[in-house]
Design a protein around this motif. Structure first.
Motif, PDB file in Angstrom:
ATOM      1  N   GLY B 121       0.845  -1.183   0.000  1.00 43.39           N
ATOM      2  CA  GLY B 121       0.000   0.000   0.000  1.00 43.39           C
ATOM      3  C   GLY B 121       0.875   1.224   0.000  1.00 43.39           C
ATOM      4  O   GLY B 121       2.085   1.136  -0.147  1.00 43.39           O
ATOM      5  N   LYS B 122       0.238   2.374   0.120  1.00 41.93           N
ATOM      6  CA  LYS B 122       1.052   3.579   0.175  1.00 41.93           C
ATOM      7  C   LYS B 122       0.610   4.426   1.348  1.00 41.93           C
ATOM      8  O   LYS B 122      -0.556   4.417   1.740  1.00 41.93           O
ATOM      9  N   CYS B 123       1.521   5.124   1.882  1.00 46.11           N
ATOM     10  CA  CYS B 123       1.163   5.971   3.003  1.00 46.11           C
ATOM     11  C   CYS B 123       2.247   7.017   3.176  1.00 46.11           C
ATOM     12  O   CYS B 123       3.269   7.006   2.501  1.00 46.11           O
ATOM     13  N   ARG B 124       1.964   7.932   4.042  1.00 46.04           N
ATOM     14  CA  ARG B 124       2.974   8.907   4.393  1.00 46.04           C
ATOM     15  C   ARG B 124       3.328   8.638   5.842  1.00 46.04           C
ATOM     16  O   ARG B 124       2.456   8.527   6.695  1.00 46.04           O
ATOM     17  N   LEU B 125       4.592   8.502   6.076  1.00 47.61           N
ATOM     18  CA  LEU B 125       5.020   8.087   7.398  1.00 47.61           C
ATOM     19  C   LEU B 125       5.626   9.265   8.136  1.00 47.61           C
ATOM     20  O   LEU B 125       6.562   9.892   7.667  1.00 47.61           O
TER      21      LEU B 125
END
Lengths: 623, 615
Positions: B121-125
């Motif tokens: 998935g994609k996310c901003r960490l």
């Protein structure tokens, strides 16, 4: 069954021609601009006049460039064979040379065409040839060419003609809708699968199998649509009778028999399938207006944007209120709001009308519910007209589900919507949970801080939930501010030149413009970006002109005023330019390069042998 | 502190060490690093299971190193205006792509559980507390958020908690009050990521660990000159993933690393078909299409494989390598073509670039590639270079050359000197079976994403953007991959992908017609564009490109290769009357000869299907 149909529908929301499009065959990219070009080349290749043939061959060379490694085999083979014929008729080559070129073209044809039919275990060429109707003697000719004595020129010529004829019949005249012979549909399986894999990369549209349920669903959909359209027409008719928007608002609020009848119809349909009614209501042109709708209702949406934060434009609200009030039963309200959140989730872009209106509708409904549930009075609008509420009775909803739905569709407005839900929620969540949830949402939606809605902002920004949080937050804000500085500066400077008022707005509502820009602003921004680019390009050959060309009306590869004439891109004059010595190579070869550390073999063992050859080779001109 | 010590290693099967290089990662954070070192005297000693993987050595070089070079995040000068592409427009255009940036709040994960989370998935960490490491890069709590992309097609990313300092007790209690925010699947899903098994992620094998350790050490040692690291191996063995891990790891210690991309088929920072040299200062935590960047030097080779013109390929590599200044470590990625001529070409490239370290990656069949020991490369013939021959008796044949021992002293003059490191990767790989072209298209789409105006949330269709225009006679033109009849050249150019290049020669023309080059230049490429249209009357090219205008004005040459505009761009155009050029729904692929030339499979001859032993 119904469920599956529905899913298929949900995947791609509005355009009404979805179903029609799905039935269309797969679209692929080819090397010719259009049908005319294809026809021109086919006729040119087979016409027998070597000048026209040469022209067609030249065009095929451009196709080859476009296709790269994906050039269709049949086109390639045809071009090679025709090239031999052109050479032959030019009289420049002797028979031996001609045999060699014919020979290679023929060998390539037989091998390449039949190879596609090969299986894992190799099948004799003759057998394959028989399968695809290539005369056996052509295969024998190939064997003779590769393994035996060079055949006579006459035989080569005959072979070439036969093969060209085969190509015309099998490929050219069947391709591109010329399909006269459907019977050869039963190409063997491998060809099929190969075609499929090829299409995987070459096609874009998704083909969904037509289900009966889907069909039914579509019909129902259409029915609901028709009724809603009739409602719209009725409302517009009312408006036309009075010629004034404010008058028509009043008229709309009084129920008429016509509207009642429509309402009854929709309620009927609702009994059958509530979900679909909600779905249609939320497709473009109904609760989500199209630009034309807004124009007809005389709503200047862009201008009103500021005031209408989280509110549906007054006129539009009045337009739909009678219908909604009639429909919004307890269960349908739940369905509709849930549906709205689902739709919101599908929206990729917050600046379009759709998400805007979805957010505003949700907000309207939730505030209205809150008012009704709290037993408060109707809102008062500035024009002394009481705008009727959407809800007449209290509507208990499944608040937890709504909360979930809301959180599943995160967007810039989520904190606001969530707050609305949380305030009217029964039973209430504990205060700390509410606060934390809101705060996390605002972090999550990257709004840069809790939304500036009264009562909330002070709560959250002053009282950090986690002890380290405020530090991090500030750090992040700072770094973000830094990285955004140039853009903001530019925008502001630019706006300052243009319009002073907007600048103020820009400063006040930085967050809003960041996440949710006005279309108009974007347009002018775009113009300014172009102007900037133009300034930078001053004095160079490159230009950018923000003229009145509506680029969006022209697909890539086509310019305004360009026709489909297949000869439209022919060049009549050009100049050739040969490059001076490539400095790169010389630099490398010269012993003075920074070779001290690079271990370059300067002399002895390792030699670059072919560089000189290469230079000569690349200097050759092929045309 | 005690709870912060990683307990993951014992659970790893087969002696793999999952988070072996923790120590360098921890040390990278300027403030925390210093603290950690003081408080934890035996940095590696607390990690009993990791000891088998050489953490003892890790400790040694970590504690010895006087970290002079630190990663400076804040103090870095702002990118000049011409580098506005840095605003990483990472989301490729297209209708279906939602451009939500999501925050993953790693609360309990980092502070308490200290385990690895492998996800897709994609996310901003944003790290709120403690520190985590993703694909080698350590993210501490004070650092800005990073975008993470972990598509199912690639080796999944994993978040590993790094051992934290003593945790403020008060905080922890507060965190525990929120049981909802444990990384439960539902919470992760709402962020946009899905947890997956650790096997999907990057498992650092023992060989990889020791290679990485050695390379990091070499790069951080400043006395021996900067290392030049070349990574090679067969295709889709994990070269790119290894490179990403290595560079991210190095970025924990160094402000920048240079990256030479020699794999023209699957490029890391540019659209395909390029050889480029990029100065990497930011970690890259995702597949290539999520981090298209402007390289320092780039040449458009024009094809996605170099079999047809490997000579020009070598020229191009030379040209690009020439601008490497040897100030920071260099990581070189090579092509996966290591059979036949490919291996010979690789030998040439090794000779040419003379790396200090060669990382040879291979899975199980060692035969795919002979070990590229310096001795082997010294003797082996290349495609364009010869192997070392005995100067006295040149008539000696190749097999004889093997036995020949060079006399002392003469050996080091020409023999390549590098350290060979074998790596047996044990992680899933990208680009398997038929995906290569899709990945290339994705890279192009990622690049074109920079064309989208920055402040609008919507994705504008490419054809609606205002193109640049340039007269025919101001830019030279060349089709790289095939010969096109000059009169028909605009048919090839229209709606095609072009490299926007700069040749040193002045483009001069007596007429207003186009200027066609007679040979393919090896020249700087400043970016790419799509020829939106060709205006025959006014003799103008209209070109859509994200190249900033200050660079664009330098462009005087258009190169056309066989890298095509992704089909989806043309096919998905909507809202016109009549036909869309080059798009048809009537082409029937099931007709014989309609398809492309397939690469020859190895057909079995009939007789071989029945096993019979002749011997």
């Amino acid at each position: 069954m119904a469920g599956r149909g529905e899913l298929a529908w949900r995947r791609r929301p509005p355009p009404p021609d979805v179903a029609r499009r799905r039935l269309k065959p797969l679209r692929t990219v080819v090397a010719w601009r259009g049908r005319a070009e294809w026809d021109q080349v086919m006729v040119g290749l087979y016409c027998g006049d070597s000048r026209l043939q040469q022209e067609a061959l030249d065009r095929v060379s451009a196709w080859k460039s476009r296709y790269g490694p994906k050039m269709p085999l049949a086109v390639d083979c045809t071009a090679e064979l025709i090239r031999c014929k052109v050479l032959d008729s030019s009289g420049k080559l002797r028979s031996h040379e001609l045999i060699l070129s014919y020979g290679l073209a023929l060998v390539r044809f037989v091998n390449l065409i039949t190879e596609r039919k090969q299986k894992m275990v190799s099948i004799p060429l003759r057998q394959l040839a028989r399968e695809v109707d290539i005369p056996i003697w052509v295969v024998d000719l190939r064997h003779e060419l590769t393994h035996g004595k060079l055949p006579q020129l006459a035989l080569c010529r005959k072979g070439c003609d036969v093969v060209l004829d085969w190509l015309r019949k099998t490929y050219w005249s069947r391709q591109l809708g010329n399909n006269l012979c459907e019977e050869s549909e039963e190409e063997d399986e491998q060809e099929e699968t190969e075609a499929n894999t090829e299409m995987d990369s070459d096609t874009w549209e998704i083909q969904t199998p037509q289900h009966e349920a889907c069909q039914k669903h579509k019909e129902f959909h259409e029915k609901v649509r028709d009724v809603l359209v009739s409602y719209k027409n009725e409302q517009f008719r009312v408006m036309q009778t009075v010629q004034s928007v404010s008058k028509s608002r009043e008229l709309w609020s009084d129920s008429s028999s016509e509207v009642d009848w429509i309402l009854a119809q929709i309620k009927d349909l609702m009994q059958e399938n509530r979900e679909t009614v909600a779905e249609v209501l939320l497709s473009d042109g109904f609760l989500i207006p199209t630009v034309e709708c807004l124009k007809m209702l005389n709503i200047k949406y862009e201008a009103n944007k500021e005031i209408l934060q989280f509110k549906i434009p007054q006129t539009f609200y009045c337009f739909w209120r009678p219908l909604l009030t009639g429909l919004l039963s307890r269960s349908f309200t739940q369905t509709l709001i849930e549906k709205m959140f689902t739709e919101l989730k599908e929206c990729s872009d917050s600046s379009e009308l759709r998400p805007q209106f979805l957010i505003n509708w949700i907000s309207e409904m939730l505030t209205s519910i809150a008012r009704v549930n709290a037993g408060k009075k109707r809102r008062r609008c500035n024009k002394r007209i009481y705008v009727k509420e959407l809800f007449l009775h209290k509507v208990p909803l499944q608040w937890m589900r709504l909360t979930d739905n809301c959180l599943e569709a995160p967007c810039w407005a989520t904190p606001h919507l969530l707050q609305l839900i949380l305030t009217s929620m029964k039973p209430r969540l504990p205060r700390s949970s509410r606060k934390n949830l809101l705060y996390l949402t605002s972090v999550y939606t990257e709004g840069g801080g809790p939304l500036s809605s009264p009562g909330l902002s002070s709560d959250c920004s002053e009282q950090p939930i986690y002890t380290i949080e405020s530090l991090q937050w500030r750090a992040r804000q700072e770094s973000q501010a830094k990285s955004h500085e140039p853009t903001v500066e530019r925008q502001e400077g630019v706006l300052g030149r243009h319009d002073g008022e907007e600048e103020v707005e820009e400063e006040e509502e930085e967050m809003v413009t960041e996440t949710n820009p006005l279309e108009g602003l974007a347009y002018s921004d775009n113009m300014l970006a172009i102007a900037e680019k133009r300034a930078v390009l001053q004095g160079s050959a490159w230009q950018i002109i923000a003229d009145e060309v509506q680029w969006k009306d022209f697909p890539i590869g086509k310019l305004p005023g360009q026709t489909d004439d297949p000869d439209g891109l022919m060049l009549d004059n050009y100049s050739m330019m040969s490059l001076l010595d490539q400095p790169a190579r010389d630099e490398w070869k010269s012993p003075t390069t920074n070779s001290a550390e690079l271990n370059i073999p300067v002399t002895g063992g390792l030699l670059w042998t072919q560089n000189d050859f290469h230079k000569i080779k690349s200097g050759l001109q092929l045309f | 502190m005690a709870s912060g010590a990683p307990v993951t290693a014992p659970s790893r099967p087969r002696g793999r060490c999952h988070s072996p290089v923790t120590a360098p990662g921890t040390l990278s954070r300027p403030r925390h690093g210093a603290l950690t070192r003081r408080r934890r005297p035996p940095a590696g000693g607390r990690r009993p299971a990791a000891a088998g993987c050489g953490s003892g050595r890790a400790r040694r070089w970590c504690s010895r190193r006087p970290w002079r070079r630190r990663r400076r995040r804040r103090g870095r000068p702002k990118a000049p205006p011409c580098c506005s592409w840095r605003r990483s427009r990472w989301a490729p255009p297209g209708r279906g792509h939602r451009r939500r940036l999501l925050f993953l709040l790693l609360l309990l994960l980092t502070a308490v559980s200290s385990q690895a989370l492998t996800f897709t998935g994609k996310c901003r960490l944003t790290c709120l507390y403690g520190a985590v490491r993703v694909l080698g890069f350590a993210i501490a709590s004070h650092q800005p958020g990073q975008q993470l992309f972990s598509p199912p097609t690639h080796c999944a990313l994993a978040l590993e908690a790094l051992p934290a300092e003593a945790q403020p007790v008060a905080d922890l209690r507060q965190l525990r009050e929120e049981p909802n925010f444990a990384p439960e699947d539902a919470v992760l899903a709402s962020v946009g990521i899905v947890k997956c098994s650790p096997e999907r992620g990057l498992l650092v094998s023992e060989s990889m660990f020791s290679a990485l350790e050695e390379l990091v050490q070499a790069c951080c040692a400043e006395d021996e000159g900067v290392p030049v690291i070349m990574v090679c191996g067969p295709k889709s063995v994990g070269k790119s993933t290894f490179n990403r891990y290595l560079i991210n790891l190095l970025l924990n210690h160094l402000p920048s690393v240079e990256y030479l991309e020699c794999d023209i088929g699957q490029t890391e920072f540019t659209p395909p078909g390029c050889v480029s040299l990029t100065n990497v200062t930011e970690p890259f935590l995702g597949p290539p299409f999520t981090h298209q960047r402007m390289p320092r030097k780039m040449v458009f080779y024009g094809q996605s494989s170099c079999e047809q013109d490997s000579e020009r390929y070598v020229d191009v590599v030379k040209y690009v390598f020439n601008s490497y200044k040897k100030e920071v470590p260099l990581v070189i990625n090579t092509m996966g073509w290591v059979k036949g001529d490919g291996l010979l070409l690789l030998t040439d490239i090794i000779r040419l670039l003379s790396p200090s370290h060669v990382v040879q990656m291979d899975v199980y069949d060692w035969k795919a590639m002979a070990p590229l020991t310096p001795e082997h490369v010294h003797l082996a013939p290349g495609l364009y270079t010869k192997g070392k021959q005995q100067p006295k008796c040149k008539q000696m044949d190749a097999s004889g050359a093997e036995d020949w021992k060079p006399p002392e002293g003469e050996k080091d003059a020409l023999a390549p000197e590098y350290k060979l490191l074998y790596v047996h990767p044990e992680f899933p790989r990208a680009g398997v079976a038929g995906e290569a072209s899709v990945l290339r298209d994705m890279a192009i789409l990622g690049y074109l994403g920079q064309l989208q105006p920055p402040d609008i949330g919507s994705v504008l269709p490419l054809h609606s953007l205002v193109p640049y225009q340039v007269p025919f006679n101001a830019v030279a033109l060349r089709v790289i991959h095939t010969d096109v009849a000059p009169t028909n050249i605009m048919y090839a150019v229209n709606a095609s992908w072009v490299g926007l290049c700069r040749i040193p020669d002045e483009v001069r023309s007596q007429t207003d017609g186009p200027v066609l080059l007679t040979q393919t230049p090896v020249c700087d490429c400043l970016g790419f564009g799509i020829v939106r249209g060709v205006e025959m009357e006014k003799k103008l090219y209209h070109i859509l490109t994200p190249v900033p205008p200050e660079n664009l004005r330098l462009v005087n040459c258009l190169l056309l290769g066989n890298i095509a505009v992704p089909n989806c761009i043309l096919v998905s155009q909507q809202g016109f009357e009549g036909e869309i050029p080059y798009v048809t729904s009537e082409y029937n692929y099931s007709i014989l000869g309609s398809g492309k030339l397939k690469k020859k499979k190895h057909f079995k001859r009939r007789e071989y299907t029945f096993p019979c032993d002749f011997t």
